[in-house]
Design an enzyme around this catalytic site. Structure first.
Site, short mmCIF file in Angstrom:
data_model
loop_
_atom_site.label_atom_id
_atom_site.label_comp_id
_atom_site.label_asym_id
_atom_site.label_seq_id
_atom_site.Cartn_x
_atom_site.Cartn_y
_atom_site.Cartn_z
N HIS A 15 5.31 -2.82 0.62
CA HIS A 15 4.24 -1.92 0.17
C HIS A 15 4.34 -1.66 -1.33
O HIS A 15 5.00 -0.73 -1.78
CB HIS A 15 4.25 -0.61 0.95
CG HIS A 15 2.95 0.15 0.83
ND1 HIS A 15 2.11 0.37 1.90
CD2 HIS A 15 2.32 0.69 -0.23
CE1 HIS A 15 1.04 1.02 1.50
NE2 HIS A 15 1.14 1.25 0.20
N HIS A 17 1.69 -2.01 -4.86
CA HIS A 17 0.37 -2.38 -5.41
C HIS A 17 0.52 -3.06 -6.76
O HIS A 17 1.44 -2.77 -7.52
CB HIS A 17 -0.51 -1.14 -5.54
CG HIS A 17 -0.84 -0.52 -4.22
ND1 HIS A 17 -1.90 -0.94 -3.44
CD2 HIS A 17 -0.22 0.46 -3.50
CE1 HIS A 17 -1.93 -0.22 -2.33
NE2 HIS A 17 -0.92 0.62 -2.33
N HIS A 207 -3.96 1.13 5.05
CA HIS A 207 -3.34 2.44 4.82
C HIS A 207 -3.93 3.43 5.83
O HIS A 207 -5.12 3.39 6.11
CB HIS A 207 -3.69 2.98 3.44
CG HIS A 207 -3.00 2.31 2.29
ND1 HIS A 207 -3.11 0.98 2.01
CD2 HIS A 207 -2.20 2.83 1.32
CE1 HIS A 207 -2.40 0.70 0.93
NE2 HIS A 207 -1.84 1.80 0.48
N GLU A 210 -1.41 9.22 5.57
CA GLU A 210 -0.62 9.85 4.51
C GLU A 210 -1.33 11.14 4.07
O GLU A 210 -0.85 12.23 4.26
CB GLU A 210 -0.41 8.94 3.30
CG GLU A 210 0.45 9.63 2.24
CD GLU A 210 0.64 8.85 0.94
OE1 GLU A 210 -0.28 8.15 0.51
OE2 GLU A 210 1.74 8.99 0.34
N ASP A 288 5.26 1.66 -3.27
CA ASP A 288 3.84 1.98 -3.45
C ASP A 288 3.38 1.78 -4.91
O ASP A 288 2.80 0.75 -5.23
CB ASP A 288 3.57 3.42 -2.97
CG ASP A 288 2.15 3.60 -2.45
OD1 ASP A 288 1.37 2.64 -2.49
OD2 ASP A 288 1.82 4.72 -2.00
N ASP A 289 3.63 2.76 -5.77
CA ASP A 289 3.17 2.69 -7.16
C ASP A 289 4.22 3.23 -8.13
O ASP A 289 4.09 4.35 -8.64
CB ASP A 289 1.89 3.54 -7.33
CG ASP A 289 0.73 3.01 -6.51
OD1 ASP A 289 0.30 1.88 -6.76
OD2 ASP A 289 0.27 3.75 -5.61
#
Ligand SMILES: [Zn+2]
Length: 348
Positions: A15, A17, A207, A210, A288-289
């Site tokens: 996961h 991006h 997704h 969350e 994630d980021d």
């Protein structure tokens, strides 16, 4: 206390991006070259203080994201993102990276979504080949992600593009995702796009769960029939949904620091890692980021360790990440063998 180094623990990263993977230094460098002025949260106030708790908080998150995306225009910048993500992942023990990209965001500068995806795939193939010859990169496969904030017909177009490049090797499209603000768009309307992706043999990795609770997870499962879910942590709020996730063997890509940064949980002890694992859910930790959250892959494992996971349990999390991945058999085997060796070695 055992303390085997977590960066040396072999793992897969499922996961991450495209723009969110970027090194801050590279964002600054590319912005300088294009004479783009970045918001303070990406310069002197980095990492940004975020919140996903309301529309305003999410809007701020998206605006920062857009600023970063704005400097990744053109082929050279796009190749650099893939290459650096693969290098940074390798430095954290990841041997297999599934990098998520919405080619729409980079299309304008390179002549459309098809060339945008081609560039990403081509660079993923190149670094993966170098990795096979011992260069310090994770092998990289691609997940094409549609945005919930755009029309579902656009998602279909992306699914068709993903389908044309489908495969199960590094440098190919492995899966199809659905990202952006969970509160926007209606999940069921994206079922058509997911059908196209399914028929092409792609993994389905939307997704859900969350920013929204277990009902969103249940809806995603009912309308998209996912193989894995991005986040999904809030499944724990409904024992029935948690059981469905476990029974259906849907792995969750859990990104603890993303949850904390977006205010889903206030402190690390609230991230329900233990409850998910105890329920029999396969958990694959992801970053994630990193660009926006200020943490990378190993930080997620550190968080699990500080929550009481032993080295044997951390090794199990790493195994989960490999098993839930689309890594080719030879890479999968190498990683699993490496995990056993990591655990067999004496802690420092
Ligand atoms: Zn994500």
């Amino acid at each position: 206390m055992s303390s085997r180094p977590l960066a040396a623990l072999p793992k897969a990263h499922l996961h991450l991006h495209f723009t969110g993977s970027m090194r801050l230094a590279s964002v600054l460098d590319l912005a300088g070259a294009r004479d783009v002025r970045l918001p303070d949260a990406l310069t002197r106030d980095w990492p940004p203080r975020l919140s996903g708790a309301d529309e305003r908080g999410w809007f701020r998150f998206q605006r920062l994201y857009d600023s970063a995306r704005g400097v990744v225009q053109g082929e050279a910048a796009m190749r650099r993102v893939v290459r650096e993500a693969a290098a940074d992942d390798h430095a954290e023990g990841s041997g297999w990276l599934e990098l998520q990209v919405d080619p729409t965001s980079y299309a304008a500068a390179v002549g459309g979504i098809t060339p945008a995806l081609e560039i990403v795939l081509d660079e993923a193939r190149a670094v993966s080949r170098e990795a096979e010859h011992g260069a310090p990169f994770a092998a990289v496969g691609i997940i094409v992600a549609a945005s919930r904030t755009r029309h579902p017909l656009e998602a279909r177009t992306l699914a068709r593009l993903a389908a044309m490049n489908a495969g199960d090797e590094a440098g190919e499209v492995l899966g199809f995702g659905l990202s952006n603000d969970e509160r926007r768009g209606e999940t069921a309307q994206f079922a058509g796009a997911f059908d196209i992706a399914r028929r092409a043999g792609l993994m389905l990795v939307p997704h859900a769960g969350e920013l929204l609770g277990p009902a969103a997870v249940e809806t995603a499962i009912a309308s998209l029939a996912p193989d894995r879910i991005g986040h999904g942590v809030r499944s724990v709020e409904d024992p029935r949904v948690l059981e469905i996730v476990a029974e259906d063997g849907i792995a969750l890509e859990v990104c603890p620091h993303s949850n904390l940064s977006l205010g889903v949980y206030r402190d690390p002890s609230q991230v329900p890692l233990r409850r998910l694992v105890d329920a029999g859910v396969t958990v694959a930790l992801g970053a994630d980021d990193p660009l926006l959250f200020g943490t990378r892959l190993v930080d997620q494992y550190e968080l699990a360790r500080s929550a009481g996971f032993t080295d044997a349990e951390l090794a199990d999390l790493a195994r989960g990440s490999v098993r839930a991945s689309r890594a080719p058999a030879r890479i999968r085997q190498r990683l699993l063998t490496g995990i056993d060796a990591w655990l067999a070695a004496e802690p420092a």
